[in-house]
Write an enzyme that holds these catalytic residues in place. Structure first.
Site, PDB file in Angstrom:
ATOM      1  N   VAL A  94       0.920  -1.041  -0.065  1.00 29.98           N
ATOM      2  CA  VAL A  94       0.119   0.108   0.115  1.00 29.98           C
ATOM      3  C   VAL A  94       0.903   0.876  -0.289  1.00 29.98           C
ATOM      4  O   VAL A  94       0.614   2.133  -0.580  1.00 29.98           O
ATOM      5  CB  VAL A  94      -1.057  -0.164   1.377  1.00 29.98           C
ATOM      6  CG1 VAL A  94      -2.247   1.153   1.298  1.00 29.98           C
ATOM      7  CG2 VAL A  94      -1.898  -1.061   0.959  1.00 29.98           C
ATOM      8  N   CYS A  95       1.780   1.523   0.926  1.00 29.80           N
ATOM      9  CA  CYS A  95       2.738   2.091   0.888  1.00 29.80           C
ATOM     10  C   CYS A  95       3.626   2.815  -0.519  1.00 29.80           C
ATOM     11  O   CYS A  95       3.654   3.205  -0.789  1.00 29.80           O
ATOM     12  CB  CYS A  95       3.903   2.189   1.748  1.00 29.80           C
ATOM     13  SG  CYS A  95       3.151   2.290   3.352  1.00 29.80           S
ATOM     14  N   ASP A  96       3.683   1.551  -0.951  1.00 28.57           N
ATOM     15  CA  ASP A  96       4.626   1.176  -2.415  1.00 28.57           C
ATOM     16  C   ASP A  96       3.520   2.359  -3.889  1.00 28.57           C
ATOM     17  O   ASP A  96       4.372   3.384  -4.320  1.00 28.57           O
ATOM     18  CB  ASP A  96       5.227   0.055  -2.658  1.00 28.57           C
ATOM     19  CG  ASP A  96       5.538   0.474  -4.223  1.00 28.57           C
ATOM     20  OD1 ASP A  96       4.690   0.607  -5.430  1.00 28.57           O
ATOM     21  OD2 ASP A  96       6.337   0.091  -4.804  1.00 28.57           O
TER      22      ASP A  96
END
EC number: 1.11.1.24
Length: 174
Positions: free
Chosen positions: A64-66
């Protein structure tokens, strides 16, 4: 005195304690000191006069951060020269630099809060139990006033990209 907040955010369904105040729309954005990929010190004041989209993630090395960082990198091209997109995490500067190179991210400035969690303590995103940032998005106008705040209630979920981008466009007069 350190402010601790509970019941605001969960991480994989488990409640966490956030250290720092809850930022509100309309307040002056708190200053912070983080590290650039070359380990130089960076402060909010370094971006004075620009609209700042501050994307906060636990770690660039997670799905999700990516995706969040790639999405804001893609959108940055259409936001204009008076907007800067900052991604802040507790990842080491070396890891951020490696990730940006591998991901082809070139419009987002990745900044590391690993040293003393200055950003996390100032913006209330420091997850005490994990020594990571929670997922959040802030928009700060050219005069350093906060115009948008989102603390994502479940850290493993995406932020509201459309609302954040609309807030950036409004702050930039677009």
């Amino acid at each position: 005195m350190t402010t601790e907040r509970t019941g605001v955010v969960t991480f994989a369904g488990n409640p966490v304690t956030l250290i720092g105040p809850q930022i509100q729309v309309g307040q002056k954005a708190p200053d912070f000191e983080v590290l650039a990929n070359d380990r130089s010190k960076v402060h909010l004041s370094d971006f004075h006069g620009k609209v700042k989209l501050i994307s906060v993630v636990p770690s660039l090395d997670t799905g999700v951060c990516d995706a969040q960082t790639r999405r804001f990198n893609q959108e940055a091209a259409g936001l204009g020269e008076d907007v800067v997109v900052l991604t802040i995490s507790a990842d080491l500067p070396f890891a951020q630099k490696r990730w940006c190179g591998a991901a082809g991210v070139d419009r987002v400035i990745t900044l590391s809060d690993h040293y003393d969690m200055s950003f996390g303590r100032a913006y209330g995103t420091y997850m005490k139990e994990h020594r990571l940032e929670c997922r959040a998005v802030f928009v700060v106008d050219k005069d350093d006033q906060v115009t948008y705040v989102e603390y994502v209630p479940e850290v493993t979920q995406h932020p509201n990209y459309e609302a954040a981008l609309a807030a950036v466009r409004q702050a930039a007069g677009k």
